[in-house]
Design an enzyme around this catalytic site. Structure first.
Site, PDB file in Angstrom:
ATOM      1  N   GLU A 102      -5.600  14.430  -6.069  1.00  0.00           N
ATOM      2  CA  GLU A 102      -4.773  15.504  -5.502  1.00  0.00           C
ATOM      3  C   GLU A 102      -4.407  16.498  -6.592  1.00  0.00           C
ATOM      4  OE1 GLU A 102      -1.488  13.889  -3.318  1.00  0.00           O
ATOM      5  OE2 GLU A 102      -2.769  13.085  -1.738  1.00  0.00           O
ATOM      6  N   HIS A 212       4.837  23.362   0.647  1.00  0.00           N
ATOM      7  CA  HIS A 212       3.460  22.881   0.704  1.00  0.00           C
ATOM      8  C   HIS A 212       2.557  24.061   1.043  1.00  0.00           C
ATOM      9  CE1 HIS A 212      -0.078  20.516   1.635  1.00  0.00           C
ATOM     10  NE2 HIS A 212       0.540  19.442   1.169  1.00  0.00           N
ATOM     11  N   ARG A 257       1.206  22.681  -6.594  1.00  0.00           N
ATOM     12  CA  ARG A 257       1.570  23.222  -5.284  1.00  0.00           C
ATOM     13  C   ARG A 257       2.369  24.520  -5.360  1.00  0.00           C
ATOM     14  NH1 ARG A 257       3.495  17.762  -2.055  1.00  0.00           N
ATOM     15  NH2 ARG A 257       1.422  16.919  -1.657  1.00  0.00           N
ATOM     16  N   HIS A 314       8.623  21.883   2.343  1.00  0.00           N
ATOM     17  CA  HIS A 314       8.045  20.546   2.433  1.00  0.00           C
ATOM     18  C   HIS A 314       8.906  19.444   1.823  1.00  0.00           C
ATOM     19  CE1 HIS A 314       4.945  17.514   2.654  1.00  0.00           C
ATOM     20  NE2 HIS A 314       4.852  17.410   1.346  1.00  0.00           N
ATOM     21  N   ARG A 349       7.529  18.839  -7.845  1.00  0.00           N
ATOM     22  CA  ARG A 349       7.012  17.480  -7.672  1.00  0.00           C
ATOM     23  C   ARG A 349       5.499  17.422  -7.768  1.00  0.00           C
ATOM     24  NH1 ARG A 349       5.052  14.615  -3.148  1.00  0.00           N
ATOM     25  NH2 ARG A 349       5.563  16.344  -1.768  1.00  0.00           N
TER      26      ARG A 349
END
Length: 479
Positions: A102, A212, A257, A314, A349
């Site tokens: 990811e 997100h 992100r 998100h 994050r």
């Protein structure tokens, strides 16, 4: 009796671990399948491969956290990840073979179960809790009872005063639903943070809200297009088929992100549209059955159609400040999972570290509940005292949908003083409205932080400022 408020991965894993360790446990939750865990798509990031290590995982977490990670917490969570996974597996949960990649990660380290890992874990833990005889009760906690800075009980809407609570664990999630465009469920409006704050607990990092970058909305159904899609070859393109993300970051679709969300949002402000191109993913239906089912419901073919996407609120990096035990600033009150601010995420994050954090803090809680209370330190920031307004006799008439629209427009991906000041002049620290209280604190923190860092971006202060490598704390003002 230990009461756990919330039924996501943090709350349920804590309940099961405590019960197995011999404690009496009750779970109380506003909605059993509410929150983020049941709809979490990606997986759990943990360093288990031969070419990976907790140290490399920690380095990735700290890099993405943009100068505000609590390094002690990062080391703790990344080191404890394997133990937490092994504990979950010892209870009977089975992950699929292989690891996924990811954004922000330098290694493949995301463990998964289909493409709805959170939902699979939620259902497993809920069944495990029920099998162990743990009461899981739907009710709403309205107040915490604190005396001499020690938790004494709490009040619920259905059962009134609960006064046999030796310890209370908040696991109530974040507040991303307070934005018009969101990937979360309606339960996520920050009620746990508001409860803790009104009771005297310290909150921190409330300005750091992660958006997100790839959320789809087909025929009115919102769906998070999991990060692992991009790790497996999905591309983000505009209406001309151009992969524009490389104009913003050399890693393109696999950039952190916050960068991706801003890039897509800025392209939209220029009049462009954004799409996810899934055509290069082999064995799509087998790898991503939940995404496939969503697309089929709306007559979309991943081998032919581009899927329209946009950023959406998100995850909340901040919350009730805790140490690595989950202890808050109030004795015997714990906070774990998204409701907390352990310092793991810093200003942004790292993908799939959220389920990891909830599981580590939940599984390890039995080790700490009998130890002498340590509490938290606030030496790494500045404390702001806020007077709460008791408006229970005449609550604000500001509807939630209006709050969500205001927050998206003024506290969203791109911020400035004018917009943030607009919010702090409308909102106030309400005792009876957690949505207004939490929105006020988030907007105030965002206005105080006159720089851009992580997922907090100020167009009037577009650069990172070394003097702001510190936290913004809030506590209730006691006259």
């Amino acid at each position: 009796m230990i009461y756990i408020i919330g039924s996501g991965i943090a709350g349920l894993s804590a309940a099961v671990a405590l019960k197995i360790a011999g404690y009496k446990v009750t779970v109380i939750t506003k909605k059993i399948d509410g929150g983020s865990t049941p709809i979490a798509k990606g997986g759990i990031a943990v360093a288990i491969s031969s070419d990976d290590s907790p140290e490399i995982h920690a380095e990735d977490t700290i890099r993405v956290g943009d100068g505000l990670c609590d390094v002690k917490t990062v080391r703790y969570v990344t080191q404890e990840g394997r133990h937490a996974i092994e504990t979950l597996e010892s209870w009977g949960f089975e992950f699929e073979k292989g690891l996924r990649l990811e954004g922000g990660h330098s290694k493949r380290r995301v463990m998964f179960k289909t493409d709805e890992t959170g939902g699979e874990i939620f259902r497993f833990l809920l069944n495990k809790a029920k099998y162990l005889g743990i009461p899981v009760i739907e009710d709403k906690v309205t107040d915490l009872i604190v005396k001499d800075n020690t938790i004494r009980g709490f009040v619920t809407a259905g059962r009134g005063i609960i006064n046999d609570a030796e310890k209370v664990v908040l696991a109530t999630g974040g507040y991303a639903y307070l934005f018009e465009y969101t990937s979360t469920q309606p339960t996520n409006i920050g009620e746990g943070m508001a409860l803790a704050f009104k009771a005297g607990a310290i909150l921190s990092d409330m300005e750091f809200i992660q958006f997100h970058p790839t959320v789809a909305k087909l025929d009115g159904e919102t769906f998070l297009m999991t990060e692992t899609l991009r790790g497996e070859g999905a591309k983000v393109v505009n209406e001309n088929g151009e992969r524009f993300l490389f104009n913003y970051h050399p890693k393109g679709e696999l950039a952190p992100r916050d960068i991706l969300s801003r890039a897509i949002y800025m392209e939209m402000l220029k009049g462009h549209n954004a799409f996810m191109d899934l055509r290069d993913i082999d064995n799509f239906d087998q790898k991503f059955p939940v995404v496939s089912a969503y697309l089929k419901r709306h007559n979309k073919d991943p081998k032919k159609d581009l899927i329209p996407i946009s950023p959406a609120a998100h995850f909340v990096d901040g919350g009730v400040r805790v140490n690595i035990r989950g202890e808050t600033s109030i004795n015997n009150l714990y906070a774990i999972g998204e409701v907390s601010d352990s310092g793991l995420h810093g200003a942004n994050r790292l993908a799939s570290n959220s389920l990891l954090e909830g599981l580590v803090f939940g599984v390890n809680l039995p080790y700490y509940v009998e130890l002498e209370w340590e509490g938290i330190s606030t030496n790494d920031g500045i404390i702001n005292s806020i007077r709460v307004i008791d408006d229970s006799s005449s609550p604000s008439s500001l509807p939630l949908e209006q709050i969500r629209k205001l927050n998206w427009e003024n506290l969203g991906i791109i911020r400035n003083h004018e917009r943030l000041n607009k919010l702090t002049s409308i909102y106030y620290p309400s005792r009876s409205r957690p949505d207004i209280l939490v929105s006020y604190l988030a907007a105030l923190a965002a206005d105080i932080r006159t720089e851009s860092r992580g997922n907090h971006y100020r167009e009037d202060f577009p650069n990172k400022d070394p003097k702001w490598e510190k936290r913004i704390y809030f506590r209730v003002f006691n006259s």
